[in-house]
Every structure is written in structure tokens, then in C-alpha cells.
Scaffold this active site. Structure first.
Site, PDB file in Angstrom:
ATOM      1  N   GLU A 135     102.177  32.108  80.728  1.00 14.53           N
ATOM      2  CA  GLU A 135     101.273  32.308  81.866  1.00 14.53           C
ATOM      3  C   GLU A 135     101.114  30.985  82.583  1.00 14.53           C
ATOM      4  O   GLU A 135     101.043  29.941  81.931  1.00 14.53           O
ATOM      5  CB  GLU A 135      99.910  32.780  81.364  1.00 14.53           C
ATOM      6  N   ASP A 183      93.673  35.637  71.095  1.00 15.98           N
ATOM      7  CA  ASP A 183      93.625  36.276  72.406  1.00 15.98           C
ATOM      8  C   ASP A 183      94.849  37.132  72.670  1.00 15.98           C
ATOM      9  O   ASP A 183      94.736  38.264  73.108  1.00 15.98           O
ATOM     10  CB  ASP A 183      93.478  35.214  73.500  1.00 15.98           C
ATOM     11  N   HIS A 233      98.929  41.555  71.439  1.00 12.75           N
ATOM     12  CA  HIS A 233     100.036  41.898  72.347  1.00 12.75           C
ATOM     13  C   HIS A 233     101.414  41.532  71.776  1.00 12.75           C
ATOM     14  O   HIS A 233     102.331  42.336  71.777  1.00 12.75           O
ATOM     15  CB  HIS A 233      99.894  41.169  73.692  1.00 12.75           C
ATOM     16  N   LYS A 241     101.931  49.209  79.271  1.00 12.66           N
ATOM     17  CA  LYS A 241     102.880  48.736  80.282  1.00 12.66           C
ATOM     18  C   LYS A 241     104.153  49.575  80.200  1.00 12.66           C
ATOM     19  O   LYS A 241     104.684  49.796  79.112  1.00 12.66           O
ATOM     20  CB  LYS A 241     103.226  47.256  80.051  1.00 12.66           C
TER      21      LYS A 241
END
Ligand code: BG6
Length: 513
Positions: free
Chosen positions: A240, A259, A264, A206
Site C-alpha cells: 500500500e 491488521d 487477508h 473481492k
């Protein structure tokens, strides 16, 4: 600032054109291929960033023809590309380079046939034997596929073969805890060397994540304040609003920490906290990131309950629409103990960060989608502007990773007029309005980097191991102790009250995002 250089690599490297090659995607009928990988390759094509001599092959179990696969990918690109509508001109030349190969992942004949097929494509497209194999499958297939690629001579020994290359991009999660990650690494490296392995963590692709280092190390004003003398605490949030959708099976096995916290968010922790590297080359940057993780103590008996909170969403409303609870989702156990929310407090025990808590939270089904890093500064010394023993609001520097990518600084200002009340004001930089373009998708950057042989933005084995080292004891503790209060937050709320209590005990609050 147009044509900004890649913040992690030496000048000039980005302008290299990648060698001719074939990209083979394992798991080509899966969600990731349709939503992310093909739209990314299409956009690389559109922007002239694919090698002139290029082909791509989807490898999966289902029977289908090249034409059917092309039609499906066309639809996927039309739906998911960041640039719409699909450009028919670009598509018509791109589709000529798209192929499908049917086989199961453990069938030797399938790999023998793949080898022959790729050699035919080499002759047709001039791709010179160079290969990127993208493993977008269930993690349990990784060792099997790499072994089959090796035994069928699809992987070249990079120390001996110099006139062509083969690389493997491997999706996350890499293992499910420290031991399984070490075991997986040992297994894989029997058949492939570390230099050829590209462990993808798409957060690193990103733009806003890459900009963390540019921002920190290209600006002396911030870097000089970047330590425990001036910083009170750091909050990293990945919220999210979506639930787990069709990924019930995956979530029931992995949960939220595996996850996206282990990978991340721990990457964000290391980028925010690392020391300046001696150069921007891959190993210098990754060495510094690893040092941060090495300074974080693994969770243990004295921190399991005080520095970590887990949660699971129950039913609720998001954006006015009713949302199911996690336990009502497809392929989820109605008594599932799996977390869809986690909040952690971490300390980095080194000179720079001693005593500064890093609060890290990630979750599904919160009111909105927002990922940000907020650096909260200490109040100014003295009592000049404190009222009733209370300081003015803390200055906060927020790096907005997504959406609405940008950087803002909240600071105190005098309200105009004869009296001197103080009011927090915000200075805001927005990528979109400043640069006037949508940043490329992370997958575009990462696929392109792999074709260039640049692994800076991929996770190295010791980064992955260290992150597991910190979190594995907590995951084991949670695994051994079924939660009694699940579901403990409503879909559409900001998470369980225990998370507010955790940070509240430190006289702090989660930021309103
Ligand atoms: C993926 C996770 O790696 O990252 C998903 O598996 C998550 O659960 C996604 O939704 C978030 O990525 P992004 O780029 O949409 O923020």
C-alpha cells in the site's frame, strides 16, 4: 462468460432473492460506514439487489436526526461510491429506508428502544422481523453488543425460531492472538450460535480472490503443475502506498500483522494452496482451507529471526510528495515499536507443497498500491537454454488481485531471427478490458451473501484460530523484544533491507511489481 456463477456456491443459489430484512449498522458514524458500507448498500440498491422490503438503521453514540444521518450518508456515497455521480433518482427512493438510532453500545434502554423501533419499521416496510446486525465498532465492543442483542430478544435462537432470522456480521480483527480469539468465541457463543456469526474478511469478497478457485480448478492446465515438482516458490505481496492516516490509535494497538496478514494474506495463502474441495459448498471449501493452515508450523525459536522481518516506515517521498514517518503520525508514540511492514517465509508441510517456500509480505507506505500472488516455476531440466551455468528466466504466473486486476504469464520466447536469443514475454488477461465492467466492491458481495444466509465467503472459527496459532508466537516474540533499528525503511521505498536479505539467502529476489 457474462453471468458467471459464484465460484464457491452451487449453481442457482445466487439467483435467490434475499428475504425482506433490516440491516442495523453499529458504529454508524465511523469511517468504514461512510467509505465502504453505505456506498455498498447504495450500489446494491442501484443494481436491484436489495430485497424489495428493506430498511437500514445506523446505530451510534452521537446525537443526530434521521435527516442529518441521511445527508451525511448521501455525501459519503457521492464521495466513495465506485459509480459516480450519485443517481438522484435511486437516492431519493433509497433514502426513505434510511434511519438513525442514537444510543451507547452498553446502554440497555438503547436496545429496548431499538427493538421497538425495528418492530415499527417491520410494520411500515414489511421486513418480517429479519435482521442483519453489522458490528463495525472497536473490537472490544463485540461481546457487549452481542450480549445486549441477546438479552433484549433481538437475536433469535436459530434452532427454535424458524419464521424469521437474525445474523451478525462482525468486523476484524477477531481477537489479538490465539487465546483472546478463543476467549472471544466462547464469549460470543454464549449469546449467539456459530451459524449466525459472519466473520467478515473483505478480501474474500473481492472478485479476483474468488476467481483463484475458478482459475485453479476449472482449468486443468494449471492445476496439474500446481505442486512442488514444478513450482519453485510463491510470493504474496500486499503493498500500500498510504500510511496509517487517522488510524494511529488502532495501529498502535494492532500493527500490520494483526491488521492484514493474520486475516487477508493468510486467506490468500490457503486459497492458493488448498486441495480441490469435493464440492463448492461452504463447508467443503472451508474444510480444505483449514487443512492448509493446519500444515503450517507456528513460528518458533528457530524461525523468529530467519523467517520473519518486521519494519516501520520513516519519512520519505511518495509520488513526489513528502510523507511523514510512522512515529510522526497522529496518536503514535514517538518511540513506537509497532510494525508497518512484515515479510514472512512459510512452509506448508504436506505432500503437495513440501519444500516450497511461501514468501508473504504486506506493508504501508511502499511506492505503490498493488496486491498480487506470483507463482514462480522451476527452470526446465537440462542445459538447452542455459548460459554460463545460468538458466533462462523463470516462468511466472501472476494473479493480480488489485489494482489492474488480471492474470499474466511470463515465459521465454525465441527472438525472431537466425540467432536464437531468448527473451521473456508476457501474456496478459485484464478483467477490465475483457469484461468491460468494474468489479463490484467486496462489501457489496458480502452484505448480499449474508442477507442470503450464505457464509462461504466469511471466515470460520477454525480458520481464524489456525491463523492465530501460526502467528501468535511471532507476535509475542516481537512484543518481548523492542526493535532497535526502527524506522528501518523510508516511506516510498520497497521496505527494509533485512527483507531482501531474508529472501536473498535462498538465492531469490522479491518481484518488482
Ligand atoms: C483493511 C485494513 O482491512 O484492509 C487496512 O485494515 C487496509 O489497513 C485495507 O488498508 C486494504 O483493503 P483494500 O481492499 O483497500 O486492499
Amino acid at each position: 462468460m457474462e453471468n458467471q456463477a459464484h465460484p464457491f456456491v452451487e449453481e442457482g443459489q445466487k439467483s435467490l432473492t434475499s428475504d425482506p430484512c433490516i440491516l442495523v449498522i453499529f458504529g454508524a458514524t465511523g469511517d468504514l460506514t461512510a467509505r465502504k458500507l453505505f456506498p455498498a448498500i447504495y450500489n446494491l440498491k442501484r443494481e436491484g439487489q436489495l430485497p424489495t422490503h428493506f430498511a437500514t438503521v445506523g446505530f451510534a453514540r452521537r446525537e443526530k436526526s434521521h435527516e442529518q444521518f441521511r445527508d451525511e450518508m448521501k455525501e459519503a456515497i457521492s464521495n466513495h461510491s465506485r459509480v459516480k455521480p450519485l443517481d438522484e433518482g435511486v437516492w431519493s427512493s433509497f433514502q426513505e429506508n434510511i434511519f438513525y438510532h442514537q444510543s451507547s453500545f452498553d446502554e440497555k434502554e438503547g436496545y429496548i428502544a431499538l427493538k421497538t423501533f425495528l418492530e415499527q419499521l417491520d410494520t411500515k416496510f414489511g421486513t418480517k422481523g429479519n435482521r442483519v446486525f453489522y458490528l463495525s465498532t472497536q473490537p472490544s465492543y463485540f461481546p457487549k453488543i452481542i450480549e445486549q442483542l441477546h438479552v433484549n430478544d433481538l437475536l433469535y435462537n436459530c434452532h427454535e425460531v424458524k419464521d424469521k432470522w437474525s445474523r451478525v456480521i462482525i468486523e476484524k480483527p477477531f481477537g489479538r492472538d490465539l487465546n483472546s480469539a478463543i476467549e472471544l468465541q466462547e464469549n460470543l457463543t454464549k449469546n449467539i450460535s456459530e451459524e449466525q456469526l459472519y466473520r467478515i474478511d473483505h478480501y474474500l469478497g473481492k472478485e479476483t480472490v474468488q476467481n483463484i478457485l475458478t482459475f485453479r480448478f476449472a482449468n486443468s492446465i494449471f492445476e496439474s503443475l500446481w505442486n512442488n515438482r514444478y513450482i519453485d516458490h510463491v510470493q504474496i505481496t500486499a503493498a500500500e502506498n498510504i500510511g496509517i492516516g487517522t488510524r494511529g490509535k488502532f495501529y498502535e494497538e494492532e500493527g500490520l500483522v494483526r491488521d492484514f496478514i493474520q486475516n487477508h494474506l493468510m486467506q490468500l495463502v490457503s486459497l492458493v494452496a488448498m486441495e480441490p474441495p469435493h464440492s463448492m459448498n461452504a463447508s467443503a471449501v472451508r474444510d480444505e482451507k483449514v487443512k492448509v493452515l493446519e500444515c503450517i508450523e507456528p513460528f518458533n525459536e528457530s524461525t523468529f529471526e530467519t523467517n520473519a522481518v518486521r519494519g516501520q516506515y520513516g519519512k520519505g517521498f511518495i509520488g513526489g510528495e513528502e510523507a511523514k514517518g510512522y512515529r510522526e503520525e497522529e496518536n503514535v508514540d514517538p518511540n513506537s515499536p509497532i510494525e508497518t511492514y512484515a515479510a514472512l517465509k512459510l512452509y506448508i508441510n504436506n505432500w503437495r507443497w513440501d519444500g516450497v517456500p511461501f514468501y508473504v509480505r504486506g506493508a504501508k507506505r511502499l511506492p505503490k498500491r498493488a496486491t498480487e500472488i506470483a507463482i514462480t516455476f522451476k527452470p526446465p531440466p537440462g542445459k538447452l537454454f542455459s548460459k554460463g551455468g545460468k538458466h533462462s528466466e523463470a516462468d511466472v504466473l501472476a494473479l493480480r488481485i488489485q489494482p489492474d486486476e488480471g492474470i499474466s504469464v511470463k515465459m521465454n520466447c525465441k527472438v525472431p531471427g537466425p540467432s536464437s536469443p531468448i527473451q521473456p514475454v508476457k501474456m496478459d488477461f485484464r478483467y477490465g478490458s475483457f469484461f468491460g465492467l468494474a468489479p463490484p466492491e467486496a462489501y457489496e458481495r458480502l452484505i448480499c451473501d449474508c442477507m442470503h444466509g450464505d457464509n462461504t465467503l466469511f471466515a470460520r472459527e477454525d480458520e481464524v484460530f489456525n491463523s492465530w496459532r501460526i502467528l501468535t508466537p511471532l507476535l509475542e516474540y516481537w512484543g518481548s523484544k523492542a526493535p532497535e533499528n526502527f524506522p528501518n525503511y523510508e516511506a516510498g521505498s520497497w521496505g527494509p533491507k533485512e527483507a531482501d536479505e531474508m529472501i536473498g539467502k535462498d538465492q531469490r529476489k522479491w518481484r518488482l511489481i
